[in-house]
Write a protein that holds these residues in place. Sequence first.
Motif, PDB file in Angstrom:
ATOM      1  N   ILE B 360     -47.004  39.396 -52.841  1.00  0.00           N
ATOM      2  CA  ILE B 360     -47.446  38.676 -51.512  1.00  0.00           C
ATOM      3  C   ILE B 360     -46.169  38.100 -51.054  1.00  0.00           C
ATOM      4  N   CYS B 361     -45.400  37.439 -52.053  1.00  0.00           N
ATOM      5  CA  CYS B 361     -44.279  36.552 -51.340  1.00  0.00           C
ATOM      6  C   CYS B 361     -43.181  37.765 -51.103  1.00  0.00           C
ATOM      7  N   GLY B 362     -42.983  38.838 -52.037  1.00  0.00           N
ATOM      8  CA  GLY B 362     -41.927  39.713 -51.586  1.00  0.00           C
ATOM      9  C   GLY B 362     -42.208  40.430 -50.153  1.00  0.00           C
ATOM     10  N   ILE B 363     -43.453  40.690 -49.886  1.00  0.00           N
ATOM     11  CA  ILE B 363     -43.703  41.229 -48.480  1.00  0.00           C
ATOM     12  C   ILE B 363     -43.467  40.404 -47.409  1.00  0.00           C
ATOM     13  N   VAL B 364     -43.839  38.978 -47.490  1.00  0.00           N
ATOM     14  CA  VAL B 364     -43.401  38.037 -46.608  1.00  0.00           C
ATOM     15  C   VAL B 364     -42.079  37.838 -46.367  1.00  0.00           C
ATOM     16  N   LEU B 365     -41.641  37.568 -47.530  1.00  0.00           N
ATOM     17  CA  LEU B 365     -39.954  37.551 -47.234  1.00  0.00           C
ATOM     18  C   LEU B 365     -39.242  38.627 -46.819  1.00  0.00           C
ATOM     19  N   GLY B 366     -39.631  39.795 -47.282  1.00  0.00           N
ATOM     20  CA  GLY B 366     -38.902  40.975 -46.840  1.00  0.00           C
ATOM     21  C   GLY B 366     -39.075  41.357 -45.377  1.00  0.00           C
ATOM     22  N   LEU B 367     -40.430  40.930 -44.817  1.00  0.00           N
ATOM     23  CA  LEU B 367     -40.553  41.063 -43.450  1.00  0.00           C
ATOM     24  C   LEU B 367     -39.559  40.103 -42.631  1.00  0.00           C
ATOM     25  N   ALA B 368     -39.645  38.912 -43.008  1.00  0.00           N
ATOM     26  CA  ALA B 368     -38.704  37.911 -42.505  1.00  0.00           C
ATOM     27  C   ALA B 368     -37.386  38.288 -42.617  1.00  0.00           C
ATOM     28  N   ASN B 369     -36.930  38.916 -43.450  1.00  0.00           N
ATOM     29  CA  ASN B 369     -35.656  39.233 -43.918  1.00  0.00           C
ATOM     30  C   ASN B 369     -35.203  40.374 -43.020  1.00  0.00           C
ATOM     31  N   TYR B 370     -36.081  41.439 -42.794  1.00  0.00           N
ATOM     32  CA  TYR B 370     -36.121  42.446 -42.160  1.00  0.00           C
ATOM     33  C   TYR B 370     -35.857  42.280 -40.679  1.00  0.00           C
ATOM     34  N   ALA B 371     -36.582  41.192 -40.209  1.00  0.00           N
ATOM     35  CA  ALA B 371     -36.376  40.635 -38.649  1.00  0.00           C
ATOM     36  C   ALA B 371     -35.243  40.183 -38.607  1.00  0.00           C
ATOM     37  N   ARG B 372     -34.847  39.290 -39.535  1.00  0.00           N
ATOM     38  CA  ARG B 372     -33.451  38.588 -39.176  1.00  0.00           C
ATOM     39  C   ARG B 372     -32.347  39.517 -39.239  1.00  0.00           C
ATOM     40  N   ILE B 373     -32.143  40.628 -40.059  1.00  0.00           N
ATOM     41  CA  ILE B 373     -31.113  41.474 -40.296  1.00  0.00           C
ATOM     42  C   ILE B 373     -31.298  42.281 -39.159  1.00  0.00           C
ATOM     43  N   TRP B 374     -32.228  43.003 -38.786  1.00  0.00           N
ATOM     44  CA  TRP B 374     -32.466  43.765 -37.610  1.00  0.00           C
ATOM     45  C   TRP B 374     -32.034  43.039 -36.263  1.00  0.00           C
ATOM     46  N   LEU B 375     -32.117  41.727 -36.177  1.00  0.00           N
ATOM     47  CA  LEU B 375     -31.610  40.837 -34.875  1.00  0.00           C
ATOM     48  C   LEU B 375     -30.205  40.623 -34.852  1.00  0.00           C
ATOM     49  N   MET B 376     -29.754  40.279 -36.311  1.00  0.00           N
ATOM     50  CA  MET B 376     -28.244  39.944 -36.277  1.00  0.00           C
ATOM     51  C   MET B 376     -27.318  40.949 -36.690  1.00  0.00           C
ATOM     52  N   HIS B 377     -27.768  41.953 -37.175  1.00  0.00           N
ATOM     53  CA  HIS B 377     -26.778  42.929 -37.585  1.00  0.00           C
ATOM     54  C   HIS B 377     -26.964  44.247 -36.556  1.00  0.00           C
ATOM     55  N   ASP B 378     -26.987  43.971 -35.254  1.00  0.00           N
ATOM     56  CA  ASP B 378     -27.019  45.222 -34.329  1.00  0.00           C
ATOM     57  C   ASP B 378     -28.096  46.390 -34.595  1.00  0.00           C
ATOM     58  N   ARG B 379     -29.226  45.655 -34.635  1.00  0.00           N
ATOM     59  CA  ARG B 379     -30.652  46.601 -34.672  1.00  0.00           C
ATOM     60  C   ARG B 379     -30.315  47.791 -36.154  1.00  0.00           C
ATOM     61  N   ASN B 380     -29.709  47.315 -36.959  1.00  0.00           N
ATOM     62  CA  ASN B 380     -29.212  48.211 -38.103  1.00  0.00           C
ATOM     63  C   ASN B 380     -30.731  48.259 -38.984  1.00  0.00           C
ATOM     64  N   GLY B 381     -31.579  49.423 -38.962  1.00  0.00           N
ATOM     65  CA  GLY B 381     -32.801  49.295 -39.418  1.00  0.00           C
ATOM     66  C   GLY B 381     -32.487  49.690 -41.079  1.00  0.00           C
ATOM     67  N   THR B 382     -31.666  50.444 -41.376  1.00  0.00           N
ATOM     68  CA  THR B 382     -31.397  50.894 -42.583  1.00  0.00           C
ATOM     69  C   THR B 382     -30.822  49.986 -43.376  1.00  0.00           C
ATOM     70  N   LEU B 383     -30.041  49.235 -43.113  1.00  0.00           N
ATOM     71  CA  LEU B 383     -29.484  47.696 -43.851  1.00  0.00           C
ATOM     72  C   LEU B 383     -30.548  46.901 -43.842  1.00  0.00           C
ATOM     73  N   ALA B 384     -31.163  46.560 -42.886  1.00  0.00           N
ATOM     74  CA  ALA B 384     -32.642  45.771 -43.077  1.00  0.00           C
ATOM     75  C   ALA B 384     -33.511  46.385 -43.995  1.00  0.00           C
ATOM     76  N   LEU B 385     -33.705  47.499 -44.063  1.00  0.00           N
ATOM     77  CA  LEU B 385     -34.753  48.388 -45.067  1.00  0.00           C
ATOM     78  C   LEU B 385     -34.231  47.887 -46.564  1.00  0.00           C
ATOM     79  N   VAL B 386     -32.927  48.354 -46.815  1.00  0.00           N
ATOM     80  CA  VAL B 386     -32.151  48.134 -48.049  1.00  0.00           C
ATOM     81  C   VAL B 386     -32.167  46.815 -48.603  1.00  0.00           C
ATOM     82  N   VAL B 387     -31.941  45.824 -47.791  1.00  0.00           N
ATOM     83  CA  VAL B 387     -31.987  44.473 -48.290  1.00  0.00           C
ATOM     84  C   VAL B 387     -33.385  44.099 -48.523  1.00  0.00           C
TER      85      VAL B 387
END
Lengths: 446, 446
Positions: B360-387
């Motif tokens: 549960i914690c992982g999914i929530v953190l993962g989503l928050a993290n995905y959003a942050r990376i996607w926004l800050m790192h030029d909409r890089n979906g693969t990088l966000a997914l990997v992290v």
Amino acid sequence: MENILELLNQSPLDNKKLRETFAQMNAVDIADALEQLSDDKAIAALRLIDDDDFAADVFSYVSPEKQQMLVEGLNDAEVVGIMNELPVDDIVDFIEDVPEDVGKYVLDQVSSEKGALVDRLLDYPEDSAGSVMTTEIVELSPHMTVKDALSTIRTSGVDKETIYTCYVIDEDRKLIGAVTADSLVRAGLNQQICDLMDINVISANATDDQEELTNQFRKYDLIAMPVINRSGHLIGIVTVDDILRVIEEETTEDFEKMAGISPLDEPYMRTGVLKHAQNRITWLLILMLTAAITGAIISTFEDSLAVLPVLVAFIPMLMGAGGNAGAQSTTVVIRGMALGEIVIKDVLRVVWRETRIAIICGIVLGLANYARIWLMHDRNGTLALVVSLSLVITLVVAKSIGCTLPILAKTMRIDPATMAAPIITTIVDCTALIVFFSIARIAFNI
Amino acid sequence: MENILELLNQSPLDNKKLRETFAQMNAVDIADALEQLSDDKAIAALRLIDDDDFAADVFSYVSPEKQQMLVEGLNDAEVVGIMNELPVDDIVDFIEDVPEDVGKYVLDQVSSEKGALVDRLLDYPEDSAGSVMTTEIVELSPHMTVKDALSTIRTSGVDKETIYTCYVIDEDRKLIGAVTADSLVRAGLNQQICDLMDINVISANATDDQEELTNQFRKYDLIAMPVINRSGHLIGIVTVDDILRVIEEETTEDFEKMAGISPLDEPYMRTGVLKHAQNRITWLLILMLTAAITGAIISTFEDSLAVLPVLVAFIPMLMGAGGNAGAQSTTVVIRGMALGEIVIKDVLRVVWRETRIAIICGIVLGLANYARIWLMHDRNGTLALVVSLSLVITLVVAKSIGCTLPILAKTMRIDPATMAAPIITTIVDCTALIVFFSIARIAFNI
């Protein structure tokens, strides 16, 4: 225990045998057994206890959820029987834990006198002396003889735990002394209470924080402490069994806060997975987002890393050592403050101590680290020096921040434990990186 | 307090006034005052207390170093006076804390009977029920009347704390029941003890660990617990004030171990800087050297980092989140075990709980993290997914290891608290890095 559960799970119940077994058992153990029964069986079992006082005792030891179920399952007369015998502070605990309508139903069942007492206790702020005290006390007057006092105790009918120390009040109900049960037992029957009583009574104010009380109990080896209101009138006592529970709660809360967990109300196994996740996620989220700062710092130094990629390998070690060293300082300071060994005005002495401790630890770690790098990285003295120097500075920063933040929190009336390891780690991580890269840039001219 | 210190620092001392003031004071507060005086003044002050019993009480509350100084400064007769009144367990504590010759001197001053008792207590393993118990008890027999019992108590002369509960023994000195002081006070003088006594007595064995006792006190709201030897003979009692001290010690030790500090014997402010440094450096060194493993792992992936340097920026976040998530699990499990809420056989249920909490914690953190990376790192979906994927896996590993290690330690009879945050962090750090780089290599084909 298995034995009693077997008996309780028979159907139909062997009432005679169960009554006999209950009579030999402790209220706490019966409550433990009820906890493991189905609702119907638990109600049937509680009904077998004819003595309302003992039934109330058992009731006080079951969990709030089971208590609620029992109140809902028993009839009005049975609830009245239990509530009449249940000490006021246990009724208050119950009402605080159950839904409002159940609490209201119970308040309707108790005598108006008891209800008024419950209402008064409910008014005290949570975690104050007033909220943990019991109001069932024996009050003696200074000119009673020991004989009078003993008969007052006999007829008072208050619970055993509350007569180990009896309190003496004057005509204005002001607390003026204390008499222990043993001095009553030892004294001659015609001696006067005022000649026996200890006038040096350690008391608490109703609004005092319960955590302060724990330190008084520890310091003075108390088993009970009288609680007075603003006018100095005796209004209740806090007993040592309540204090044991307060210490357990407060310590668990400190452990949880220091690990970045919002305090749980219930024991681990009785708390749902979702509730656990919820209590942990806030801090994990905050820390993950602040870690983005650390990431940003590293990105700033990407050029240096491109020139000297070996630097990356030391980041975890520096951050780890700093985090651990900071956590050590935070932990000892938080614990020292909880025990009253460290107070706010000690702040400078503590910082000075921690700085010296950090320098000693830093030098030892720095030397070990220097040797390791020199051996493993082709006798690279400059690299070893850069890393070791960064390590020493990081440790000093980590330990001085680590000891200051909890004290600072206390001055701002925030619980020091919330300033613990996780926050310190983030601050220290950033410091470690900036120090390391700055020194590396100068040393390697990059 | 300032007042008494002023009086004590006058010279010459105003003996009359001091005697009067002492008579109004609590032994604990007088001990506090002695602690702050020069050696000569402290000795002179203690000499002003004429009542040996009270002087012994004051003596029992001063620190071991001050106790040693007092014993060395007082004359033989004065030491005998104090030691005759000092409870056996306090003499034992004193002897354990002072150099051997001082201990021997004190043993020579006490009666041979008391000396034999002290010797017996010194034989019990440290932290056992036998080592914290007091041997001064009132023993009643079942066929005494209440009147006999009261006169036995009166003539016994034992300390007040030990008569709140009196224990009943049979002809073989076997423990068969307990009578509380309040039931004695309430009963008729001719009632027999066997009719009043509670036969359901919770007792401890002399070799039981003191930490187990604390949970019994909490569970059963005890203020004293009888200690029996292997043959079931009553040999002493542990009182709740000792238990408060045990809880304080054990909890402080847990806090220290969990922060990677070797337990201190003395309060923070009374421990020297060098001793503090020494107690912290072992773990810092071990953790620094294990962090070299983390560094080595990063070096292994240096090629990947050269291709995609942005990866470095996520290392602190992944390691931090993993470390914190693991520390949360470790903390709740260690605390739960200390309170007896979690036992070894719960291990699978705990792991299953922690795994679900981690997901549960992982999914929530993962989503928050995905959003942050996607926004800050030029909409890089693969990088966000990997992290984010690495984050979820790290959290599950961190929490399952974090809850298993303390339980595993317990099965191996190691203190669970030693398996705390620092060790877990190192294991989790390595896992996080390997998972992250492995996923990144596959995703980016590097």
